[in-house]
Write an enzyme that holds these catalytic residues in place. Structure first.
Site, PDB file in Angstrom:
ATOM      1  N   TYR A 130      40.556  49.196  52.291  1.00  0.00           N
ATOM      2  CA  TYR A 130      41.675  48.506  51.650  1.00  0.00           C
ATOM      3  C   TYR A 130      43.004  49.159  52.057  1.00  0.00           C
ATOM      4  O   TYR A 130      43.929  48.481  52.528  1.00  0.00           O
ATOM      5  CB  TYR A 130      41.500  48.525  50.125  1.00  0.00           C
ATOM      6  CG  TYR A 130      42.753  48.152  49.380  1.00  0.00           C
ATOM      7  CD1 TYR A 130      43.329  46.881  49.527  1.00  0.00           C
ATOM      8  CD2 TYR A 130      43.392  49.069  48.533  1.00  0.00           C
ATOM      9  CE1 TYR A 130      44.496  46.545  48.851  1.00  0.00           C
ATOM     10  CE2 TYR A 130      44.543  48.736  47.849  1.00  0.00           C
ATOM     11  CZ  TYR A 130      45.103  47.479  48.016  1.00  0.00           C
ATOM     12  OH  TYR A 130      46.260  47.147  47.359  1.00  0.00           O
TER      13      TYR A 130
ATOM     14  N   ASP B   8      46.501  28.297  52.532  1.00  0.00           N
ATOM     15  CA  ASP B   8      45.610  29.338  53.033  1.00  0.00           C
ATOM     16  C   ASP B   8      46.409  30.132  54.063  1.00  0.00           C
ATOM     17  O   ASP B   8      46.705  29.630  55.157  1.00  0.00           O
ATOM     18  CB  ASP B   8      44.371  28.704  53.672  1.00  0.00           C
ATOM     19  CG  ASP B   8      43.442  29.765  54.237  1.00  0.00           C
ATOM     20  OD1 ASP B   8      43.770  30.970  54.158  1.00  0.00           O
ATOM     21  OD2 ASP B   8      42.383  29.375  54.775  1.00  0.00           O
TER      22      ASP B   8
ATOM     23  N   THR C  36      50.835  49.465  49.001  1.00  0.00           N
ATOM     24  CA  THR C  36      50.097  50.210  47.976  1.00  0.00           C
ATOM     25  C   THR C  36      50.171  51.718  48.183  1.00  0.00           C
ATOM     26  O   THR C  36      50.317  52.199  49.319  1.00  0.00           O
ATOM     27  CB  THR C  36      48.610  49.778  48.004  1.00  0.00           C
ATOM     28  OG1 THR C  36      47.868  50.644  47.142  1.00  0.00           O
ATOM     29  CG2 THR C  36      48.011  49.882  49.399  1.00  0.00           C
TER      30      THR C  36
ATOM     31  N   ALA D 187      46.988  39.303  48.834  1.00  0.00           N
ATOM     32  CA  ALA D 187      46.146  40.282  49.542  1.00  0.00           C
ATOM     33  C   ALA D 187      44.793  40.326  48.850  1.00  0.00           C
ATOM     34  O   ALA D 187      44.661  39.910  47.694  1.00  0.00           O
ATOM     35  CB  ALA D 187      46.778  41.671  49.497  1.00  0.00           C
TER      36      ALA D 187
ATOM     37  N   GLY E  79      48.461  35.370  41.434  1.00  0.00           N
ATOM     38  CA  GLY E  79      47.889  36.694  41.157  1.00  0.00           C
ATOM     39  C   GLY E  79      48.666  37.457  40.091  1.00  0.00           C
ATOM     40  O   GLY E  79      49.706  37.006  39.594  1.00  0.00           O
TER      41      GLY E  79
HETATM   42  P1  NAP Z   1      45.631  39.607  42.881  1.00  0.00           P
HETATM   43  O1  NAP Z   1      45.899  39.438  41.436  1.00  0.00           O
HETATM   44  O2  NAP Z   1      44.234  39.940  43.319  1.00  0.00           O
HETATM   45  O3  NAP Z   1      46.103  38.275  43.624  1.00  0.00           O
HETATM   46  C1  NAP Z   1      45.787  38.060  44.970  1.00  0.00           C
HETATM   47  C2  NAP Z   1      46.528  36.822  45.421  1.00  0.00           C
HETATM   48  O4  NAP Z   1      46.210  36.545  46.792  1.00  0.00           O
HETATM   49  C3  NAP Z   1      46.140  35.577  44.620  1.00  0.00           C
HETATM   50  O5  NAP Z   1      47.303  34.848  44.331  1.00  0.00           O
HETATM   51  C4  NAP Z   1      45.246  34.804  45.597  1.00  0.00           C
HETATM   52  O6  NAP Z   1      45.273  33.407  45.409  1.00  0.00           O
HETATM   53  C5  NAP Z   1      45.920  35.148  46.901  1.00  0.00           C
HETATM   54  N1  NAP Z   1      45.045  34.892  48.048  1.00  0.00           N
HETATM   55  C6  NAP Z   1      43.779  35.332  48.242  1.00  0.00           C
HETATM   56  N2  NAP Z   1      43.295  34.835  49.407  1.00  0.00           N
HETATM   57  C7  NAP Z   1      44.275  34.043  49.930  1.00  0.00           C
HETATM   58  C8  NAP Z   1      44.396  33.241  51.111  1.00  0.00           C
HETATM   59  N3  NAP Z   1      43.411  33.146  52.022  1.00  0.00           N
HETATM   60  N4  NAP Z   1      45.536  32.566  51.321  1.00  0.00           N
HETATM   61  C9  NAP Z   1      46.564  32.646  50.430  1.00  0.00           C
HETATM   62  N5  NAP Z   1      46.524  33.382  49.315  1.00  0.00           N
HETATM   63  C10 NAP Z   1      45.387  34.082  49.067  1.00  0.00           C
HETATM   64  O7  NAP Z   1      46.593  40.709  43.524  1.00  0.00           O
HETATM   65  P2  NAP Z   1      47.777  41.492  42.774  1.00  0.00           P
HETATM   66  O8  NAP Z   1      47.181  42.482  41.872  1.00  0.00           O
HETATM   67  O9  NAP Z   1      48.763  40.509  42.251  1.00  0.00           O
HETATM   68  O10 NAP Z   1      48.373  42.286  44.015  1.00  0.00           O
HETATM   69  C11 NAP Z   1      49.610  41.906  44.599  1.00  0.00           C
HETATM   70  C12 NAP Z   1      49.938  42.894  45.705  1.00  0.00           C
HETATM   71  O11 NAP Z   1      50.109  44.187  45.133  1.00  0.00           O
HETATM   72  C13 NAP Z   1      48.862  43.033  46.774  1.00  0.00           C
HETATM   73  O12 NAP Z   1      49.479  43.061  48.034  1.00  0.00           O
HETATM   74  C14 NAP Z   1      48.183  44.348  46.466  1.00  0.00           C
HETATM   75  O13 NAP Z   1      47.714  44.961  47.652  1.00  0.00           O
HETATM   76  C15 NAP Z   1      49.327  45.128  45.841  1.00  0.00           C
HETATM   77  N6  NAP Z   1      48.875  46.142  44.883  1.00  0.00           N
HETATM   78  C16 NAP Z   1      48.202  45.770  43.756  1.00  0.00           C
HETATM   79  C17 NAP Z   1      47.793  46.749  42.842  1.00  0.00           C
HETATM   80  C18 NAP Z   1      47.064  46.400  41.580  1.00  0.00           C
HETATM   81  O14 NAP Z   1      46.734  47.315  40.783  1.00  0.00           O
HETATM   82  N7  NAP Z   1      46.800  45.123  41.293  1.00  0.00           N
HETATM   83  C19 NAP Z   1      48.065  48.103  43.109  1.00  0.00           C
HETATM   84  C20 NAP Z   1      48.787  48.441  44.262  1.00  0.00           C
HETATM   85  C21 NAP Z   1      49.185  47.453  45.148  1.00  0.00           C
HETATM   86  P3  NAP Z   1      44.158  32.668  44.460  1.00  0.00           P
HETATM   87  O15 NAP Z   1      43.928  33.583  43.298  1.00  0.00           O
HETATM   88  O16 NAP Z   1      44.841  31.391  44.078  1.00  0.00           O
HETATM   89  O17 NAP Z   1      42.954  32.475  45.292  1.00  0.00           O
END
Ligand code: NAP
Length: 298
Positions: free
Chosen positions: A159, A71, A136, A95, A38
């Protein structure tokens, strides 16, 4: 993985992961990064690798070929992974974080954001790993910023609620874990739409030459994934220094300063002696050269 860089070989077989310890010469501490495919997880993996850690990153749909498939909603798979890799640290990034998707896929979201987090927390406690859970700013309702750690959360959507539940699972099953709440993220993206920040650029491109329609209601605080990743590594390294005990010794508290305010209210008129003169008095009988008192402390 190359032999020079790390000491674990990884075998893939459908639906499961096997890690074989090749040589006992483990060099760096070991970190497991969930959600390594991610937006944030990729930066976290790079940061820990550059810092000399042995890194295993897990992904799901995008896992292969660069990362391990796991998973996280499969409890046995998670258990196997942790027992085999035995990480010192878990950075839990995985997540479902798209609010509209979460509203549609509520059950699947609870499985991942809450239940899988609970499983990881239980396993982290069992194997003695430090758990760093990425949460978050959406745990707050946005009515009274800026928010501190002790402010009451009040998420407005599914969320935010699921991430808050994740935090609670972490604290319930693995006390001593670190929870890091982060705002909206941007960084090295696989597509412009991957981050809510870079996707604004798309909208600007789609507008006419001199105008495009964007909302100006929500205030956000975009944060670079490289900065968050650096904070994760430095937090982990600081926690490690604080918690490392000499081999074979019993654990001791880092700082257990006592609050004397109740005692002071009793007004017992006991003036504590300044430490320097008190310790000098204690050691005086043992000093071979009694002039030491003058030369050192006066
Ligand atoms: P992301 O790009 O959407 O990546 C989500 C990750 O979760 C991917 O690596 C995905 O794997 C994995 N995943 C999904 N379903 C899964 C499963 N069943 N088993 C194992 N892995 C699974 O998220 P991100 O933006 O990097 O966010 C990282 C963290 O930061 C999260 O906890 C999020 O709540 C928090 N956050 C993000 C933001 C933001 O703006 N992005 C803001 C605040 C907080 P695959 O892609 O390989 O399926």
């Amino acid at each position: 993985m190359s032999r020079a860089g790390a000491e674990l070989s990884i075998l893939f077989s459908p639906g499961c992961v096997q890690l074989l310890q090749e040589e006992v010469l483990v060099q760096g501490p070991k970190v497991l990064v969930t959600g390594a495919t991610g937006l944030l997880g990729r930066a976290v993996c790079r940061e820990f690798q550059a810092g000399g850690w042995t890194v295993v990153g897990t992904g799901y749909r995008r896992a292969r070929p660069r990362f391990l498939y796991c998973d996280l909603t499969d409890e046995d798979g998670v258990r196997r992974l942790l027992h085999q890799f035995k990480p010192d640290l878990i950075v839990h990034c995985a997540a479902e974080r798209r609010p509209d998707v979460v509203e549609r896929l509520a059950d699947a979201t609870v499985q991942l954001n809450v239940n899988a987090t609970g499983t990881l927390a239980k396993e982290a406690a069992l194997c003695g790993a430090l758990l760093l859970y990425i949460s978050t700013d959406y745990v707050f309702d946005g009515r009274n910023p800026p928010y501190g750690e002790d402010d009451a959360p009040n998420p407005l959507n599914m969320y935010g609620r699921s991430k808050l539940e994740g935090e609670r699972e972490v604290l319930r099953h693995c006390p001593g874990s670190v929870i890091l709440r982060v705002p909206v993220l941007f960084g090295e993206v696989e597509s412009v739409a991957e981050s809510a920040v870079t996707s604004l650029w798309l909208k600007v491109q789609e507008g006419t030459e001199d105008s495009c329609l964007l909302d100006h209601c929500y205030q956000r605080f975009p944060t670079d994934t490289r900065d968050v990743a650096a904070v994760c590594r430095k937090l982990a390294e600081r926690a490690k220094q604080l918690t490392e005990q000499p081999a074979g010794s019993a654990p001791r508290p880092i700082n257990c300063q006592l609050n004397c305010s109740r005692l002071e209210l009793l007004n017992l008129s006991v003036q504590p002696k300044p430490f320097m003169s008190a310790i000098t008095d204690c050691l005086w009988p043992f000093t071979p050269d009694k002039r030491w008192r003058q030369t050192v402390f006066h």
